[in-house]
Motif scaffolding. Structure first.
Motif, PDB file in Angstrom:
ATOM      1  N   THR A  37       0.871  -1.224   0.013  1.00 36.41           N
ATOM      2  CA  THR A  37       0.207  -0.095   0.000  1.00 36.41           C
ATOM      3  C   THR A  37       0.794   1.050   0.001  1.00 36.41           C
ATOM      4  OG1 THR A  37      -0.063   0.028   2.460  1.00 36.41           O
ATOM      5  CG2 THR A  37      -1.806  -1.279   1.356  1.00 36.41           C
ATOM      6  N   GLY A  38       0.322   2.381  -0.382  1.00 37.52           N
ATOM      7  CA  GLY A  38       1.207   3.632  -0.294  1.00 37.52           C
ATOM      8  C   GLY A  38       0.631   4.650  -0.976  1.00 37.52           C
ATOM      9  N   VAL A  39      -0.627   4.664  -1.677  1.00 34.17           N
ATOM     10  CA  VAL A  39      -0.961   5.778  -2.332  1.00 34.17           C
ATOM     11  C   VAL A  39      -1.428   7.001  -1.315  1.00 34.17           C
ATOM     12  CG1 VAL A  39      -3.241   5.182  -2.404  1.00 34.17           C
ATOM     13  CG2 VAL A  39      -2.384   6.468  -4.432  1.00 34.17           C
ATOM     14  N   ALA A  40      -1.842   6.561  -0.123  1.00 31.30           N
ATOM     15  CA  ALA A  40      -2.374   7.346   1.087  1.00 31.30           C
ATOM     16  C   ALA A  40      -1.371   7.306   2.131  1.00 31.30           C
ATOM     17  CB  ALA A  40      -3.906   7.463   1.217  1.00 31.30           C
ATOM     18  N   VAL A  41      -0.249   6.621   1.971  1.00 35.02           N
ATOM     19  CA  VAL A  41       0.762   6.710   3.213  1.00 35.02           C
ATOM     20  C   VAL A  41       1.908   7.680   2.968  1.00 35.02           C
ATOM     21  CG1 VAL A  41       2.160   4.942   4.476  1.00 35.02           C
ATOM     22  CG2 VAL A  41      -0.033   4.131   3.554  1.00 35.02           C
ATOM     23  N   ILE A  42       2.294   8.552   3.915  1.00 33.51           N
ATOM     24  CA  ILE A  42       3.107   9.347   3.889  1.00 33.51           C
ATOM     25  C   ILE A  42       4.132   9.446   4.960  1.00 33.51           C
ATOM     26  CG2 ILE A  42       3.493  11.918   3.604  1.00 33.51           C
ATOM     27  CD1 ILE A  42       0.552  12.267   2.663  1.00 33.51           C
ATOM     28  N   ASN A  43       5.089   8.414   4.861  1.00 33.02           N
ATOM     29  CA  ASN A  43       5.967   8.268   5.891  1.00 33.02           C
ATOM     30  C   ASN A  43       7.472   8.209   5.452  1.00 33.02           C
ATOM     31  OD1 ASN A  43       6.011   5.800   4.544  1.00 33.02           O
ATOM     32  ND2 ASN A  43       5.268   4.530   6.278  1.00 33.02           N
ATOM     33  N   SER A  44       7.686   8.499   4.335  1.00 35.69           N
ATOM     34  CA  SER A  44       9.007   8.397   3.590  1.00 35.69           C
ATOM     35  C   SER A  44       9.087   8.799   2.214  1.00 35.69           C
ATOM     36  CB  SER A  44       9.704   6.849   3.939  1.00 35.69           C
ATOM     37  OG  SER A  44       9.355   6.123   2.938  1.00 35.69           O
ATOM     38  N   ALA A  45      10.327   8.947   1.603  1.00 34.91           N
ATOM     39  CA  ALA A  45      10.472   9.315   0.133  1.00 34.91           C
ATOM     40  C   ALA A  45       9.850   8.343  -0.665  1.00 34.91           C
ATOM     41  CB  ALA A  45      11.865   9.568  -0.242  1.00 34.91           C
ATOM     42  N   GLU A  46       9.631   7.291  -0.336  1.00 33.24           N
ATOM     43  CA  GLU A  46       8.881   5.949  -1.085  1.00 33.24           C
ATOM     44  C   GLU A  46       7.546   6.470  -1.770  1.00 33.24           C
ATOM     45  OE1 GLU A  46       8.639   2.330   1.078  1.00 33.24           O
ATOM     46  OE2 GLU A  46      10.876   2.528   1.659  1.00 33.24           O
ATOM     47  N   ALA A  56       4.495  16.926  -0.486  1.00 40.21           N
ATOM     48  CA  ALA A  56       4.155  17.948   0.107  1.00 40.21           C
ATOM     49  C   ALA A  56       3.863  17.726   1.505  1.00 40.21           C
ATOM     50  CB  ALA A  56       3.040  18.923  -0.426  1.00 40.21           C
ATOM     51  N   PHE A  57       3.405  16.472   1.956  1.00 40.65           N
ATOM     52  CA  PHE A  57       3.114  16.275   3.546  1.00 40.65           C
ATOM     53  C   PHE A  57       4.097  15.955   4.203  1.00 40.65           C
ATOM     54  CE2 PHE A  57      -1.201  17.209   1.323  1.00 40.65           C
ATOM     55  CZ  PHE A  57      -1.581  17.996   2.281  1.00 40.65           C
ATOM     56  N   LEU A  58       5.186  15.691   3.607  1.00 38.03           N
ATOM     57  CA  LEU A  58       6.389  14.826   4.344  1.00 38.03           C
ATOM     58  C   LEU A  58       6.572  15.778   5.692  1.00 38.03           C
ATOM     59  CD1 LEU A  58       8.404  13.153   1.638  1.00 38.03           C
ATOM     60  CD2 LEU A  58       7.193  11.993   3.483  1.00 38.03           C
ATOM     61  N   GLU A  59       7.095  15.187   6.532  1.00 30.14           N
ATOM     62  CA  GLU A  59       7.327  15.891   7.830  1.00 30.14           C
ATOM     63  C   GLU A  59       8.675  16.476   7.670  1.00 30.14           C
ATOM     64  OE1 GLU A  59       7.005  13.728  11.423  1.00 30.14           O
ATOM     65  OE2 GLU A  59       7.988  15.211  12.610  1.00 30.14           O
ATOM     66  N   GLY A 409      16.687  -1.969   3.156  1.00 33.00           N
ATOM     67  CA  GLY A 409      17.037  -0.587   2.441  1.00 33.00           C
ATOM     68  C   GLY A 409      17.383   0.305   3.788  1.00 33.00           C
ATOM     69  N   LEU A 410      17.639   1.599   3.277  1.00 32.35           N
ATOM     70  CA  LEU A 410      18.040   2.703   4.287  1.00 32.35           C
ATOM     71  C   LEU A 410      17.215   3.856   3.928  1.00 32.35           C
ATOM     72  CD1 LEU A 410      22.013   2.372   3.964  1.00 32.35           C
ATOM     73  CD2 LEU A 410      20.511   1.719   5.906  1.00 32.35           C
ATOM     74  N   SER A 411      16.937   4.745   5.016  1.00 33.64           N
ATOM     75  CA  SER A 411      16.041   5.836   4.903  1.00 33.64           C
ATOM     76  C   SER A 411      16.610   6.793   5.665  1.00 33.64           C
ATOM     77  CB  SER A 411      14.714   5.585   5.583  1.00 33.64           C
ATOM     78  OG  SER A 411      13.869   4.527   4.528  1.00 33.64           O
ATOM     79  N   TYR A 412      16.853   8.158   5.188  1.00 35.07           N
ATOM     80  CA  TYR A 412      17.496   9.094   5.762  1.00 35.07           C
ATOM     81  C   TYR A 412      16.689  10.549   5.784  1.00 35.07           C
ATOM     82  CZ  TYR A 412      21.390  12.166   7.135  1.00 35.07           C
ATOM     83  OH  TYR A 412      22.199  13.280   7.740  1.00 35.07           O
ATOM     84  N   SER A 413      16.506  11.178   6.706  1.00 33.95           N
ATOM     85  CA  SER A 413      15.651  12.408   6.747  1.00 33.95           C
ATOM     86  C   SER A 413      16.155  13.467   7.758  1.00 33.95           C
ATOM     87  CB  SER A 413      14.196  12.138   6.856  1.00 33.95           C
ATOM     88  OG  SER A 413      13.996  11.463   8.098  1.00 33.95           O
TER      89      SER A 413
END
Length: 414
Positions: A37-46, A56-59, A409-413
């Motif tokens: 899923t992901g079309v309405a999940v905003i938790n990373s650059a994915e 636009a809504f990424l923290e 994977g790796l995530s960086y923010s």
């Protein structure tokens, strides 16, 4: 002899599949763990793949995610009537990389690179279905720059162009019986590299209330136009050496449009649920036309794929500052109709079971893990449009397929 050659090559190109069952849904470790899923999940650059308007809504102002999967696929074939058995085990390494940056309060930009198409099937050379396919290796890499415009605190739109570069290598025997003077089966390899095309994607994100997010995204159909690919014959008998000559070919290769809609809901600060519905417009793949650049007649092969649906659910639980856990499930319909089930696409309806976690090394950097177990319904089906000596010949049996894919994977923010 020309009639035999024409019919043989018409059948020979029947399985030159550049699409159809080769969609690989492994475009992000976090989202794969949530049933993709992901079309309405905003938790990373994915989010760049699933719905770029969500940037636009990424923290955080800067976000990056990179990851890859090891894909292990196994298919068993059996025809009890003729006592035929065979199997194929294949390996793939799909990957993805995303980066986003909030340039202003209302404008975010990003770049995504991912591989939504890319698979391999390798049966034993000269197996019972070798007149349809011996092996095929398909690769496609998408490069997608994107922008996201935040209209207000509740709504954003986004999208961008998609550049695709791909290749295919395909081999099959020319017929069910043709050999050279030494008894070697005559086969053909079709190879095309540097096949490029353009498409686009666009979507919106709506946050009507604080805890609810609604998203929709459309990814356009992309036609891969292979030009001047190489067609090479092997082990040709002497009496056909003047006709089965190496040449080049043209073919148009459809990758279908997709529409995805869905929502996510934050039960509290720790728990989130998501649902996606995906419609893949496979009916664009009605036939494959291959033009050879010699005296070999143009080959027109019917496929008649049908549009298909995928239903996905996922959940995320943030246990503490270090660990987040995810799980999901999806049901994926096959686009292949009865009578068109060719062994280069040995896939039926399937159910995917997913899971994973993130471990935060520090507030900025995390390691993402995921796994997918994909179980395909056992299917007894056939391909009924192979022509030989002017007659349609059917090839079929029972197929059992499974896929297992761990990923990291790796995530960086920040």
């Amino acid at each position: 002899m020309r009639k035999l050659l024409s019919l043989t090559l018409m059948a020979l190109t029947a399985s030159t599949a550049f699409a159809g069952g080769y969609r690989v849904s492994l475009q992000g470790q976090k989202q794969l763990a949530m049933g993709h899923t992901g079309v309405a999940v905003i938790n990373s650059a994915e989010v760049l793949f699933f719905n770029p308007s969500g940037m636009a809504f990424l923290e955080d102002r800067f976000n990056a995610s990179i990851g890859g999967n090891a894909l292990f696929a196994r298919t068993k074939f059996q025809n009890r009537e003729n006592n035929w058995m065979n199997s194929t085990e294949n390996f793939g390494t799909p990957f993805s990389a995303y980066v986003s940056y909030r340039a202003t309060d209302w404008l975010s930009v990003g770049l995504a690179v991912y591989s939504p198409y890319g698979s391999a099937v390798e049966w034993d050379q000269d197996w019972q279905g070798s007149h349809l396919v011996n092996n095929i290796d398909l690769q496609a890499i998408y490069v997608q720059p994107s922008v996201s415009l935040k209209v207000n605190d509740y709504f954003s739109v986004g999208g961008g162009p998609i550049f695709v570069t791909g290749s295919v290598n395909f081999n099959r025997n020319v017929s069910r019986s043709l050999t050279d003077e030494n008894g070697n089966r005559t086969d053909l390899t079709i190879d095309a590299t540097g096949v490029n095309a353009w498409g686009w994607t666009a979507g919106f994100t709506l946050k009507p209330v604080e805890k609810l997010t609604i998203g929709a995204n459309y990814r356009s159909e992309i036609i891969m136009e292979a030009r001047d690919g190489d067609a090479t014959f092997h082990d040709v008998p002497a009496y056909l050496s003047g006709t089965l000559t190496n040449t080049t070919f043209d073919a148009d290769l459809p990758l279908p449009a997709e529409l995805t809609v869905g929502f996510s809901y934050e039960v509290n600060d720790k728990l989130l649920f998501a649902f996606d519905y995906n419609r893949a417009f496979w009916d664009a793949y009605k036939s494959l036309v291959v033009d050879f650049h010699n005296s070999v007649p143009t080959s027109v092969n019917p496929r008649n794929y049908q549009d298909s649906n995928t239903y996905r659910i996922g959940a995320q639980y943030i246990a503490n500052d270090k660990f987040s856990f995810r799980a999901g499930w999806y049901f994926d319909e096959s686009p292949v109709q009865d009578g068109y089930f060719a062994p280069e696409t040995p896939r039926n309806d399937s159910m995917g079971y997913t899971g994973g976690l993130t471990y935060k090394i520090n507030p900025k950097l995390g390691v993402d893990f995921s796994f997918l177990f994909l179980h395909f319904d056992e299917v007894d089906n056939s391909y009924d449009y192979y022509q030989e000596d002017g007659q349609y010949t059917s090839f079929g049996g029972t197929y059992k397929s499974v896929v297992f894919s761990p990923g990291i994977g790796l995530s960086y923010s920040f």
